[in-house]
Write a protein that holds these residues in place. Sequence first.
Motif, PDB file in Angstrom:
ATOM      1  N   ILE A  22       0.820  -1.211   0.000  1.00  0.00           N
ATOM      2  CA  ILE A  22       0.000   0.000   0.000  1.00  0.00           C
ATOM      3  C   ILE A  22       0.853   1.261   0.000  1.00  0.00           C
ATOM      4  O   ILE A  22       0.627   2.176  -0.791  1.00  0.00           O
ATOM      5  N   ALA A  23       1.827   1.318   0.892  1.00  0.00           N
ATOM      6  CA  ALA A  23       2.568   2.578   1.054  1.00  0.00           C
ATOM      7  C   ALA A  23       4.060   2.402   1.235  1.00  0.00           C
ATOM      8  O   ALA A  23       4.763   3.361   1.542  1.00  0.00           O
ATOM      9  N   GLY A  24       4.593   1.192   1.047  1.00  0.00           N
ATOM     10  CA  GLY A  24       6.008   0.952   1.279  1.00  0.00           C
ATOM     11  C   GLY A  24       6.309   0.841   2.762  1.00  0.00           C
ATOM     12  O   GLY A  24       5.449   1.047   3.615  1.00  0.00           O
ATOM     13  N   GLY A  25       7.546   0.497   3.093  1.00  0.00           N
ATOM     14  CA  GLY A  25       7.949   0.455   4.495  1.00  0.00           C
ATOM     15  C   GLY A  25       7.720  -0.862   5.191  1.00  0.00           C
ATOM     16  O   GLY A  25       7.773  -0.927   6.423  1.00  0.00           O
ATOM     17  N   GLY A  26       7.470  -1.934   4.449  1.00  0.00           N
ATOM     18  CA  GLY A  26       7.242  -3.228   5.076  1.00  0.00           C
ATOM     19  C   GLY A  26       8.432  -3.732   5.876  1.00  0.00           C
ATOM     20  O   GLY A  26       8.277  -4.486   6.839  1.00  0.00           O
ATOM     21  N   ALA A  61       2.428  -7.815  -5.450  1.00  0.00           N
ATOM     22  CA  ALA A  61       1.717  -6.536  -5.441  1.00  0.00           C
ATOM     23  C   ALA A  61       1.817  -5.847  -6.805  1.00  0.00           C
ATOM     24  O   ALA A  61       0.843  -5.257  -7.283  1.00  0.00           O
ATOM     25  N   SER A  62       2.973  -5.935  -7.419  1.00  0.00           N
ATOM     26  CA  SER A  62       3.173  -5.306  -8.729  1.00  0.00           C
ATOM     27  C   SER A  62       2.214  -5.855  -9.766  1.00  0.00           C
ATOM     28  O   SER A  62       1.649  -5.105 -10.579  1.00  0.00           O
ATOM     29  N   GLY A 221      -2.917  -6.503   0.200  1.00  0.00           N
ATOM     30  CA  GLY A 221      -2.685  -5.074   0.336  1.00  0.00           C
ATOM     31  C   GLY A 221      -2.866  -4.314  -0.965  1.00  0.00           C
ATOM     32  O   GLY A 221      -3.475  -3.235  -0.999  1.00  0.00           O
ATOM     33  N   ALA A 222      -2.354  -4.867  -2.061  1.00  0.00           N
ATOM     34  CA  ALA A 222      -2.476  -4.199  -3.359  1.00  0.00           C
ATOM     35  C   ALA A 222      -3.929  -4.117  -3.807  1.00  0.00           C
ATOM     36  O   ALA A 222      -4.379  -3.081  -4.313  1.00  0.00           O
ATOM     37  N   LYS A 223      -4.681  -5.178  -3.620  1.00  0.00           N
ATOM     38  CA  LYS A 223      -6.105  -5.176  -3.995  1.00  0.00           C
ATOM     39  C   LYS A 223      -6.865  -4.126  -3.198  1.00  0.00           C
ATOM     40  O   LYS A 223      -7.724  -3.413  -3.738  1.00  0.00           O
ATOM     41  N   ILE A 235      -3.337   7.896   3.944  1.00  0.00           N
ATOM     42  CA  ILE A 235      -3.347   7.600   5.378  1.00  0.00           C
ATOM     43  C   ILE A 235      -2.280   6.572   5.721  1.00  0.00           C
ATOM     44  O   ILE A 235      -1.510   6.730   6.678  1.00  0.00           O
ATOM     45  N   PHE A 236      -2.209   5.511   4.932  1.00  0.00           N
ATOM     46  CA  PHE A 236      -1.205   4.477   5.165  1.00  0.00           C
ATOM     47  C   PHE A 236       0.201   5.035   5.002  1.00  0.00           C
ATOM     48  O   PHE A 236       1.121   4.660   5.732  1.00  0.00           O
TER      49      PHE A 236
END
Length: 256
Positions: A22-26, A61-62, A221-223, A235-236
């Motif tokens: 969703i927003a990176g940072g995993g 995700a890609s 997450g991507a969906k 927000i994420f």
Amino acid sequence: METYIIIILCIASFFAGFIDAIAGGGGLIQTPFALILLPLEPVSSLMGSLKIPGFTGTSVASVQYLKKVDMNWKLLFIMAVFSCIAAFGGSYLLTIVSNDFMKPLLFGILVLLAIYTFVKKDFGKHTPKEIPFQKSAILGIIISTLVGFYDGFIGPGTGSFLMVAFITVLGFDFLHASANAKLVNLASNMGSLTLFIAKGKIIWLMALPMAVCNGLGGWIGAKLAIKKGNDFIRIFFLVVVIGTLIRLSYDIFFKN
């Protein structure tokens, strides 16, 4: 390696893949767990091993983003190539010197980024700008090279940095920035992985099951990001930036 350790790491990897899509940072989630649960393992081996689930989750995700988001393939290819090469160089440097000196600078940048994103409510919610390809290519090369090197040398928050650069410099909205960030980050992961595998730094017993869980989290997450759109991703994004700040605060001010 104890079974319970692998199970905990897999759970952490699932949530890491979900957030990263969703927003990176995993990496902010699975990296601390690995360092805490496996304190006797060399840090380089842990970092190398965590690139495997990171690569898998980002790949899944890609694929989801590519089904729904229009991409500028020519620009993306150029950025991916430079990101891959730069990450390889960053990872090589990491095997030679410590990256601790970079953390205070990174902390300051993230503070400004969090404030700017919070105050500017329309950040990343605009209609994507039309920028001439030649200019986009030059800017994209600069972004992908700098952030790719960062990914190989430091790592956490790479996706977030790519997103904010794509929004502010290339004029993408949050959804297109997230989609492009996934694919450029995938290339940087590949560059780092090439080095770590060549140096035998992968602990496959933990990397493979974590990869499966990270991929599942990335898929979900991507969906969700595609369905909810820009407001949800924003927000994420803020949550991830704040999480990165907390992690760096610990490293800079409290870690011995």
